[in-house]
Design a protein around this motif. Structure first.
Motif, PDB file in Angstrom:
ATOM      1  N   THR A  21      45.785  25.119  16.458  1.00 54.71           N
ATOM      2  CA  THR A  21      46.227  26.514  16.347  1.00 54.71           C
ATOM      3  C   THR A  21      46.332  27.117  17.746  1.00 54.71           C
ATOM      4  O   THR A  21      45.393  27.047  18.533  1.00 54.71           O
ATOM      5  CB  THR A  21      45.227  27.334  15.522  1.00 54.71           C
ATOM      6  N   PHE A  22      47.465  27.713  18.054  1.00 55.52           N
ATOM      7  CA  PHE A  22      47.610  28.363  19.350  1.00 55.52           C
ATOM      8  C   PHE A  22      46.803  29.663  19.373  1.00 55.52           C
ATOM      9  O   PHE A  22      46.889  30.477  18.442  1.00 55.52           O
ATOM     10  CB  PHE A  22      49.078  28.667  19.651  1.00 55.52           C
ATOM     11  N   VAL A  23      46.016  29.814  20.417  1.00 55.17           N
ATOM     12  CA  VAL A  23      45.276  31.057  20.663  1.00 55.17           C
ATOM     13  C   VAL A  23      45.769  31.580  22.003  1.00 55.17           C
ATOM     14  O   VAL A  23      45.437  31.033  23.063  1.00 55.17           O
ATOM     15  CB  VAL A  23      43.755  30.825  20.680  1.00 55.17           C
ATOM     16  N   ILE A  24      46.595  32.608  21.963  1.00 56.22           N
ATOM     17  CA  ILE A  24      47.192  33.191  23.166  1.00 56.22           C
ATOM     18  C   ILE A  24      46.307  34.345  23.616  1.00 56.22           C
ATOM     19  O   ILE A  24      46.145  35.337  22.901  1.00 56.22           O
ATOM     20  CB  ILE A  24      48.619  33.698  22.893  1.00 56.22           C
ATOM     21  N   CYS A  25      45.698  34.197  24.793  1.00 55.01           N
ATOM     22  CA  CYS A  25      44.709  35.181  25.263  1.00 55.01           C
ATOM     23  C   CYS A  25      45.341  36.149  26.251  1.00 55.01           C
ATOM     24  O   CYS A  25      45.544  35.823  27.431  1.00 55.01           O
ATOM     25  CB  CYS A  25      43.514  34.469  25.899  1.00 55.01           C
ATOM     26  N   ASN A  26      45.632  37.334  25.784  1.00 57.87           N
ATOM     27  CA  ASN A  26      46.218  38.375  26.617  1.00 57.87           C
ATOM     28  C   ASN A  26      45.147  39.329  27.126  1.00 57.87           C
ATOM     29  O   ASN A  26      43.968  39.194  26.812  1.00 57.87           O
ATOM     30  CB  ASN A  26      47.263  39.144  25.813  1.00 57.87           C
ATOM     31  N   GLY A  27      45.579  40.327  27.869  1.00 56.40           N
ATOM     32  CA  GLY A  27      44.671  41.366  28.330  1.00 56.40           C
ATOM     33  C   GLY A  27      44.127  41.101  29.727  1.00 56.40           C
ATOM     34  O   GLY A  27      44.245  40.010  30.283  1.00 56.40           O
ATOM     35  N   PHE A  28      43.508  42.128  30.277  1.00 52.46           N
ATOM     36  CA  PHE A  28      42.870  42.062  31.594  1.00 52.46           C
ATOM     37  C   PHE A  28      41.509  41.393  31.428  1.00 52.46           C
ATOM     38  O   PHE A  28      40.663  41.875  30.683  1.00 52.46           O
ATOM     39  CB  PHE A  28      42.716  43.477  32.147  1.00 52.46           C
ATOM     40  N   LYS A  29      41.310  40.277  32.096  1.00 55.68           N
ATOM     41  CA  LYS A  29      40.146  39.428  31.805  1.00 55.68           C
ATOM     42  C   LYS A  29      39.084  39.538  32.898  1.00 55.68           C
ATOM     43  O   LYS A  29      39.355  39.292  34.055  1.00 55.68           O
ATOM     44  CB  LYS A  29      40.583  37.970  31.637  1.00 55.68           C
ATOM     45  N   PRO A  64      45.323  30.989  28.007  1.00 54.61           N
ATOM     46  CA  PRO A  64      45.101  32.297  28.641  1.00 54.61           C
ATOM     47  C   PRO A  64      46.352  32.719  29.408  1.00 54.61           C
ATOM     48  O   PRO A  64      46.914  31.923  30.174  1.00 54.61           O
ATOM     49  CB  PRO A  64      43.918  32.047  29.581  1.00 54.61           C
ATOM     50  N   VAL A  65      46.801  33.933  29.178  1.00 58.70           N
ATOM     51  CA  VAL A  65      47.984  34.461  29.856  1.00 58.70           C
ATOM     52  C   VAL A  65      47.513  35.241  31.077  1.00 58.70           C
ATOM     53  O   VAL A  65      46.806  36.247  30.946  1.00 58.70           O
ATOM     54  CB  VAL A  65      48.805  35.354  28.906  1.00 58.70           C
ATOM     55  N   ILE A  66      47.892  34.775  32.247  1.00 61.37           N
ATOM     56  CA  ILE A  66      47.413  35.363  33.499  1.00 61.37           C
ATOM     57  C   ILE A  66      47.966  36.777  33.659  1.00 61.37           C
ATOM     58  O   ILE A  66      49.179  36.996  33.616  1.00 61.37           O
ATOM     59  CB  ILE A  66      47.813  34.484  34.703  1.00 61.37           C
ATOM     60  N   ASP A  67      47.049  37.716  33.864  1.00 62.81           N
ATOM     61  CA  ASP A  67      47.428  39.125  33.963  1.00 62.81           C
ATOM     62  C   ASP A  67      47.359  39.650  35.399  1.00 62.81           C
ATOM     63  O   ASP A  67      48.010  40.618  35.732  1.00 62.81           O
ATOM     64  CB  ASP A  67      46.499  39.960  33.066  1.00 62.81           C
ATOM     65  N   ASN A  68      46.546  39.000  36.249  1.00 69.76           N
ATOM     66  CA  ASN A  68      46.435  39.438  37.642  1.00 69.76           C
ATOM     67  C   ASN A  68      46.124  38.239  38.529  1.00 69.76           C
ATOM     68  O   ASN A  68      45.900  37.122  38.037  1.00 69.76           O
ATOM     69  CB  ASN A  68      45.362  40.527  37.792  1.00 69.76           C
ATOM     70  N   TYR A  69      46.091  38.443  39.826  1.00 62.46           N
ATOM     71  CA  TYR A  69      46.029  37.337  40.783  1.00 62.46           C
ATOM     72  C   TYR A  69      44.681  36.634  40.841  1.00 62.46           C
ATOM     73  O   TYR A  69      44.584  35.532  41.369  1.00 62.46           O
ATOM     74  CB  TYR A  69      46.400  37.852  42.181  1.00 62.46           C
ATOM     75  N   GLU A  70      43.617  37.220  40.318  1.00 61.66           N
ATOM     76  CA  GLU A  70      42.292  36.617  40.425  1.00 61.66           C
ATOM     77  C   GLU A  70      41.906  35.780  39.205  1.00 61.66           C
ATOM     78  O   GLU A  70      40.992  34.967  39.275  1.00 61.66           O
ATOM     79  CB  GLU A  70      41.234  37.716  40.630  1.00 61.66           C
ATOM     80  N   GLU A  71      42.583  35.992  38.079  1.00 67.48           N
ATOM     81  CA  GLU A  71      42.149  35.365  36.830  1.00 67.48           C
ATOM     82  C   GLU A  71      42.190  33.847  36.869  1.00 67.48           C
ATOM     83  O   GLU A  71      41.316  33.173  36.299  1.00 67.48           O
ATOM     84  CB  GLU A  71      42.998  35.879  35.662  1.00 67.48           C
ATOM     85  N   LEU A  72      43.176  33.281  37.537  1.00 69.54           N
ATOM     86  CA  LEU A  72      43.313  31.823  37.546  1.00 69.54           C
ATOM     87  C   LEU A  72      42.109  31.158  38.197  1.00 69.54           C
ATOM     88  O   LEU A  72      41.564  30.176  37.689  1.00 69.54           O
ATOM     89  CB  LEU A  72      44.602  31.411  38.258  1.00 69.54           C
ATOM     90  N   SER A  73      41.666  31.693  39.315  1.00 61.54           N
ATOM     91  CA  SER A  73      40.510  31.105  39.995  1.00 61.54           C
ATOM     92  C   SER A  73      39.231  31.301  39.177  1.00 61.54           C
ATOM     93  O   SER A  73      38.365  30.414  39.137  1.00 61.54           O
ATOM     94  CB  SER A  73      40.338  31.718  41.394  1.00 61.54           C
ATOM     95  N   LEU A  74      39.101  32.440  38.500  1.00 59.63           N
ATOM     96  CA  LEU A  74      37.931  32.677  37.658  1.00 59.63           C
ATOM     97  C   LEU A  74      37.886  31.687  36.495  1.00 59.63           C
ATOM     98  O   LEU A  74      36.828  31.156  36.158  1.00 59.63           O
ATOM     99  CB  LEU A  74      37.941  34.106  37.123  1.00 59.63           C
ATOM    100  N   LEU A  75      39.032  31.430  35.898  1.00 62.33           N
ATOM    101  CA  LEU A  75      39.093  30.454  34.808  1.00 62.33           C
ATOM    102  C   LEU A  75      38.799  29.042  35.312  1.00 62.33           C
ATOM    103  O   LEU A  75      38.070  28.282  34.671  1.00 62.33           O
ATOM    104  CB  LEU A  75      40.472  30.496  34.140  1.00 62.33           C
ATOM    105  N   SER A  76      39.352  28.702  36.465  1.00 65.29           N
ATOM    106  CA  SER A  76      39.147  27.358  37.034  1.00 65.29           C
ATOM    107  C   SER A  76      37.675  27.082  37.310  1.00 65.29           C
ATOM    108  O   SER A  76      37.198  25.957  37.146  1.00 65.29           O
ATOM    109  CB  SER A  76      39.954  27.199  38.332  1.00 65.29           C
ATOM    110  N   GLU A  77      36.952  28.116  37.719  1.00 57.46           N
ATOM    111  CA  GLU A  77      35.526  27.951  38.014  1.00 57.46           C
ATOM    112  C   GLU A  77      34.709  27.656  36.757  1.00 57.46           C
ATOM    113  O   GLU A  77      33.662  27.011  36.820  1.00 57.46           O
ATOM    114  CB  GLU A  77      34.987  29.220  38.681  1.00 57.46           C
ATOM    115  N   ASN A  78      35.199  28.122  35.605  1.00 58.77           N
ATOM    116  CA  ASN A  78      34.405  28.027  34.377  1.00 58.77           C
ATOM    117  C   ASN A  78      34.891  26.960  33.393  1.00 58.77           C
ATOM    118  O   ASN A  78      34.154  26.587  32.479  1.00 58.77           O
ATOM    119  CB  ASN A  78      34.402  29.389  33.669  1.00 58.77           C
ATOM    120  N   ILE A  79      36.115  26.482  33.559  1.00 56.07           N
ATOM    121  CA  ILE A  79      36.656  25.458  32.669  1.00 56.07           C
ATOM    122  C   ILE A  79      36.475  24.093  33.313  1.00 56.07           C
ATOM    123  O   ILE A  79      36.881  23.877  34.461  1.00 56.07           O
ATOM    124  CB  ILE A  79      38.138  25.733  32.352  1.00 56.07           C
TER     125      ILE A  79
END
Length: 482
Positions: free
Chosen positions: A126-134, A155-170
């Protein structure tokens, strides 16, 4: 002379309509006798007609499949439900019977996703599309979902910092989307949406943060217009700009294969409502097809995130007119036994229009009125500005109860109104009824939540045991007697 309420409706609109008809002077909604509901449960009450959710999902799927076949479109279509429109379990369970996917907007949404997985309502496909400011908890919850094997969480990237935050935790590889910050309508209070990344910055962002990142795969470009999908120059202009970004990005990013065109289908807000859904979908598919062909790139798979369209037309609210106040020579106020601010907050917050009709007394003469709520707030009303036209109802008579219904109220009203919490002026939330059909197609209904009590409200306010009020009264009485 045609002076009955029925005559007014009959000569103003096409009536009956698929969901509305009159039988024995009582309004029926999807063959539900609303007066029977009132007699059993009383008023005020809210209701959710669950089959309408599945009906609208299937309608949209059919329209998209028709357009895909008509234009020989080589991509697939997936319907996502925008959970923020209504998070209730009964809504999600009904919607998920239709092979759909989910769009989330905040941290606690992921807890709902995990609950649905545990119940077997969705799975890792099931696709879970994660929007919003994370931030923080939302990042943690998305990461937990992906780390536990949900490969189709995007996760749909909303700003420039989210990708690095996700990378640190995934811990492993993961997929992402990028949200476009669309330009708002010219009459809007600001020029660009606060959500997403600007058109001109999408490609540079990909090249700087994703292209050489072996851990991340860009799968989706997300496009949403705040005013919804409408047949006007503004919408088509923004769609063309979005498609130019998609084709440019696709040429340098082979993994990109999906375009999310968001939500925004309107729902019926009056008996005169007209909207050609099939035409709009045909044009959208045609635009995507022709733009990609001209740019010589494969067409994307299409995702939508319909929230109000999914659940809005399933909801309704019924009130009783308690009293009529003649405030001057022209204005008659019909006072309802609830509050618009608390039960239909969009009517006063954004002047949202809903279908409103009398439930009973259709053979009585009608009069022009204003509708007022119970709170001591001047904004607690419903009038011609919200209703599109002047409001006419059967004439008020003390000895003949009058009930009115608001329809297609199923999206956002409970969450914005603070379901189960404090209400303005401590007006209690009304009882809520779930209406369904059994295997034989017969209408069934049950009480989902009773009307709020004073004990519940006092508990929220910190007064603890509501019996304290009774003890205080008793003590005051004893002092008076002394």
């Amino acid at each position: 002379m045609n002076t009955k309420y029925f005559d007014l409706i009959d000569q103003t609109y096409h009536f009956p309509q698929p969901e509305f008809k009159l039988e024995e002077e009582s309004l029926h909604f999807h063959d539900i006798n609303l007066m029977d509901l009132i007699l059993e449960y009383g008023a005020p009450l809210k209701f959710t007609y669950l089959p309408k959710i599945s009906e609208n999902i299937q309608r949209a799927k059919k329209w998209f499949n028709n357009a895909i076949e008509k234009h020989n479109y080589n991509g697939s279509y997936r319907y996502c439900y925008c959970t923020k429109s209504s998070h209730f379990k009964h809504v999600l369970h009904e919607a998920l019977q239709n092979d759909i996917h989910i769009e989330t907007s905040s941290a606690f949404d992921i807890d709902i996703v995990e609950n649905l997985k545990a119940e077997g309502k969705i799975n890792n496909q099931t696709f879970v599309i994660c929007n919003g400011f994370k931030r923080d908890q939302y990042i943690q919850n998305i990461s937990r979902l992906i780390n536990n094997g949900h490969e189709n969480c995007i996760p749909v990237i909303d700003n420039y910092e989210e990708l690095s935050l996700l990378s640190e935790n995934i811990s492993g590889d993961f997929k992402v989307g990028i949200r476009i910050a669309s330009e708002e309508e010219p009459k809007f209070e600001f020029y660009t949406s606060r959500l997403g990344i600007g058109y001109k910055n999408i490609v540079p962002f990909y090249e700087e943060q994703i292209k050489n990142n072996d851990k991340v795969e860009l799968k989706m470009l997300h496009f949403f217009i705040n005013t919804g999908i409408r047949d006007n120059a503004y919408y088509w202009n923004e769609l063309v700009k979005c498609l130019k970004v998609y084709t440019k990005l696709k040429k340098i990013c082979p993994s990109l294969d999906s375009l999310n065109i968001g939500g925004g289908f309107p729902i019926k807000n009056s008996l005169a409502f007209e909207y050609d859904y099939q035409y709009m979908i045909d044009e959208i598919i045609n635009q995507i097809n022709s733009t990609c062909e001209e740019a010589d790139v494969p067409v994307p798979n299409i995702f939508t995130e319909f929230g109000s369209f999914t659940v809005g037309e399933s909801g309704g609210a019924i009130y009783e007119v308690l009293y009529q106040k003649q405030q001057n020579d022209r204005e008659k106020w019909n006072m309802i036994n609830s509050s618009f601010i608390t039960t239909l907050p969009d009517t006063w917050a954004i002047n949202k229009r809903f279908i409103m009709m009398a439930i009973n007394r259709w053979n009585d003469e009608y009069e022009r009125v204003l509708l007022g709520g119970l709170t001591c707030d001047s904004d607690d009303y419903y009038n011609s500005e919200q209703h599109m036209n002047a409001i006419y109802l059967p004439k008020f008579k003390k000895d003949k109860p009058l009930y009115i219904g608001f329809f297609n109220t199923g999206a956002y009203q409970e969450t914005i109104g603070g379901f189960g919490g404090l209400q303005h002026c401590l007006i209690p939330s009304p009882k809520h009824i779930l209406i369904d059909k059994d295997e034989d197609g017969n209408i069934t209904h049950k009480l989902f939540s009773p009307q709020q009590t004073s004990e519940q409200l006092l508990g929220i306010l910190g007064y603890g045991d509501a019996s304290i009020g009774d003890k205080t009264k008793s003590k005051r009485k004893q002092l008076v007697e002394k």
